[in-house]
Scaffold this motif. Structure first.
Motif, PDB file in Angstrom:
ATOM      1  N   ILE A  37       5.934  79.555 -30.100  1.00  0.00           N
ATOM      2  CA  ILE A  37       5.706  79.673 -28.943  1.00  0.00           C
ATOM      3  C   ILE A  37       6.164  80.653 -28.243  1.00  0.00           C
ATOM      4  N   MET A  38       5.640  81.828 -27.539  1.00  0.00           N
ATOM      5  CA  MET A  38       6.005  82.782 -26.955  1.00  0.00           C
ATOM      6  C   MET A  38       6.500  82.255 -25.594  1.00  0.00           C
ATOM      7  N   ALA A  39       7.737  81.850 -25.205  1.00  0.00           N
ATOM      8  CA  ALA A  39       7.803  81.084 -23.804  1.00  0.00           C
ATOM      9  C   ALA A  39       7.756  82.131 -22.704  1.00  0.00           C
ATOM     10  N   SER A  40       6.857  81.641 -21.658  1.00  0.00           N
ATOM     11  CA  SER A  40       6.783  82.366 -20.472  1.00  0.00           C
ATOM     12  C   SER A  40       7.753  81.770 -19.332  1.00  0.00           C
ATOM     13  N   THR A  41       7.814  80.387 -19.682  1.00  0.00           N
ATOM     14  CA  THR A  41       8.826  79.616 -18.868  1.00  0.00           C
ATOM     15  C   THR A  41       9.656  78.445 -19.980  1.00  0.00           C
ATOM     16  N   TYR A  42      10.879  78.367 -19.765  1.00  0.00           N
ATOM     17  CA  TYR A  42      11.383  77.489 -20.565  1.00  0.00           C
ATOM     18  C   TYR A  42      13.048  77.218 -19.849  1.00  0.00           C
ATOM     19  N   TYR A  43      13.298  75.802 -19.721  1.00  0.00           N
ATOM     20  CA  TYR A  43      14.649  75.606 -18.876  1.00  0.00           C
ATOM     21  C   TYR A  43      14.873  74.050 -19.805  1.00  0.00           C
ATOM     22  N   LYS A  44      16.121  73.891 -19.468  1.00  0.00           N
ATOM     23  CA  LYS A  44      16.542  72.520 -20.261  1.00  0.00           C
ATOM     24  C   LYS A  44      16.401  71.422 -19.066  1.00  0.00           C
ATOM     25  N   VAL A  45      16.078  70.321 -19.717  1.00  0.00           N
ATOM     26  CA  VAL A  45      15.911  69.139 -19.021  1.00  0.00           C
ATOM     27  C   VAL A  45      16.962  68.209 -19.040  1.00  0.00           C
ATOM     28  N   ASN A  46      17.607  67.876 -17.984  1.00  0.00           N
ATOM     29  CA  ASN A  46      18.443  66.812 -17.796  1.00  0.00           C
ATOM     30  C   ASN A  46      17.970  65.510 -17.554  1.00  0.00           C
ATOM     31  N   ASP A  47      17.896  64.682 -18.604  1.00  0.00           N
ATOM     32  CA  ASP A  47      17.416  63.448 -18.604  1.00  0.00           C
ATOM     33  C   ASP A  47      17.962  62.236 -19.111  1.00  0.00           C
ATOM     34  N   PRO A  48      19.287  61.966 -18.475  1.00  0.00           N
ATOM     35  CA  PRO A  48      20.311  60.950 -19.066  1.00  0.00           C
ATOM     36  C   PRO A  48      19.653  59.641 -19.341  1.00  0.00           C
ATOM     37  N   VAL A  49      18.786  59.232 -18.364  1.00  0.00           N
ATOM     38  CA  VAL A  49      18.127  57.803 -18.678  1.00  0.00           C
ATOM     39  C   VAL A  49      16.662  57.601 -19.092  1.00  0.00           C
ATOM     40  N   MET A  50      16.253  58.883 -19.759  1.00  0.00           N
ATOM     41  CA  MET A  50      15.159  59.247 -20.266  1.00  0.00           C
ATOM     42  C   MET A  50      13.941  59.116 -19.476  1.00  0.00           C
ATOM     43  N   ALA A  51      14.275  59.008 -18.113  1.00  0.00           N
ATOM     44  CA  ALA A  51      13.163  58.882 -17.077  1.00  0.00           C
ATOM     45  C   ALA A  51      11.918  59.853 -17.349  1.00  0.00           C
ATOM     46  N   PHE A  52      12.245  61.100 -17.603  1.00  0.00           N
ATOM     47  CA  PHE A  52      11.188  62.222 -17.430  1.00  0.00           C
ATOM     48  C   PHE A  52      10.653  62.096 -18.777  1.00  0.00           C
ATOM     49  N   GLN A  53      11.241  61.823 -20.117  1.00  0.00           N
ATOM     50  CA  GLN A  53      10.586  61.633 -21.290  1.00  0.00           C
ATOM     51  C   GLN A  53       9.591  60.605 -21.112  1.00  0.00           C
ATOM     52  N   ILE A  54       9.862  59.328 -20.532  1.00  0.00           N
ATOM     53  CA  ILE A  54       9.290  58.162 -20.599  1.00  0.00           C
ATOM     54  C   ILE A  54       7.710  58.526 -19.806  1.00  0.00           C
TER      55      ILE A  54
END
Length: 330
Positions: free
Chosen positions: A120-137
């Motif tokens: 992937i040639m990233a046009s946008t990328y960033y670290k996701v802070n997800d301590p309780v895995m809410a975003f991943q769920i």
């Protein structure tokens, strides 16, 4: 990522759906850093893919501790110190873009093939802070729906208008108007500007009465043309492709994707409201943005039109979607 079959350079197909750009959320399993870019290996649960993430100018600059030293900071006495604030900005940027193994990365961009491997040639990328895995769920619940509703269904292509008579006049009319927008880069128009384009569709309709029969009373060709145009414009409005900024006797339609004032208004709303504590974490919900646009720009902007604007801004990396129809600036 799923199984994608390469066809043309830069284009892949999944169940006959053409894929050019992807949006991936995954765990960093390896990393490499060069002067101009980071290379992260991201595992999204279906496999590992290389993500080439270019550094911007701010990332390349080295912070000079002597420039933000004690006297200037101490002299500010709690006031605004531009040097110190710039240093904080650099640190925040670095913390978002420098990831370690095991951290969560969201990356978006076109898929390329390098050394017989996809990356992937990233046009946008960033670290996701997800301590309780809410975003991943939330992500794991959203992605299967996308596959069920779109990617796992056979791609339905419109039949060729020159060879298939099943295409309706209304469908042809909307396509003619869309082509007119693209060819002329139209920003706004009135109905009479496009009415003549649809004339061939009325002229080509078969006559129902035979030669030895009396003509059947019905709408004239002019009336049919106006009705066809009215219905085509209504479809374009329903799809959000056009809208009327002000509903008046003078019918002026704006082409949503070409209305720079609307794009700027939406971007400004997201940028300003994302600073508020209420929207700082997840960003602004689409319904909040729609309400603000209607309040400050035009009452007649539909949700479909706003979705096209948001998609355009996101493709240009002016904004970033988070989850559940939330948007923020990057």
């Amino acid at each position: 990522m799923g199984p994608m079959i390469p066809e043309d350079p830069g284009i892949y197909f999944y169940n006959l759906h053409p894929i050019y750009k992807v949006d991936v959320l995954g765990t960093v399993v390896y990393k490499r850093e060069r002067d101009d870019f980071f290379c992260y290996g991201v595992d999204d649960g279906t496999g590992v893919i290389n993500c080439l993430c270019w550094k911007n100018d701010l990332m390349k600059e080295e912070a000079d501790p002597d420039k933000s030293g004690g006297k200037l900071s101490d002299g500010a006495q709690g006031g605004f110190n531009p040097v110190a604030e710039l240093k904080k900005l650099k640190q925040a940027q670095q913390s978002r873009c420098r990831l370690e193994i095991g951290e969560l990365l969201r990356v978006r961009g076109p898929v390329k093939t390098s050394r017989q491997q996809r990356e992937i040639m990233a046009s946008t990328y960033y670290k996701v802070n997800d301590p309780v895995m809410a975003f991943q769920i939330a992500w794991m619940m959203e992605v299967p729906q996308l596959y069920r509703q779109c990617y796992d269904k056979p791609l339905q292509l419109q039949p060729n208008a020159t060879s298939d008579s099943a295409v309706s006049s209304l469908c042809k009319a909307t396509n003619i108007i869309k082509d007119f927008f693209k060819q002329r880069s139209v920003t706004r128009f009135r109905p009479y500007d496009v009415q003549d384009l649809l004339q061939p569709l009325i002229s080509s309709q078969p006559q129902t009465a035979s030669a030895d029969q009396e003509p059947v009373a019905g709408p004239s060709a002019c009336q049919q043309l106006r009705q066809l145009l009215k219905e085509a414009l209504q479809i374009l409005q329903d799809d959000g492709m056009v809208y009327r900024k002000v509903k008046s006797q003078d019918e002026v339609y704006y082409v949503t994707a070409q209305d720079k004032d609307l794009l700027i208004a939406v971007k400004d709303i997201i940028r300003e409201d994302s600073k508020r504590e209420k929207y700082a974490e997840k960003g602004c919900h689409i319904l909040h943005i729609l309400s603000a646009v209607r309040q400050h720009y035009s009452l007649n902007v539909s949700k479909a039109a706003l979705e096209l604007v948001l998609k355009s801004l996101e493709c240009n990396s002016d904004i970033v979607s988070t989850s559940d129809n939330h948007y923020t600036v990057f």
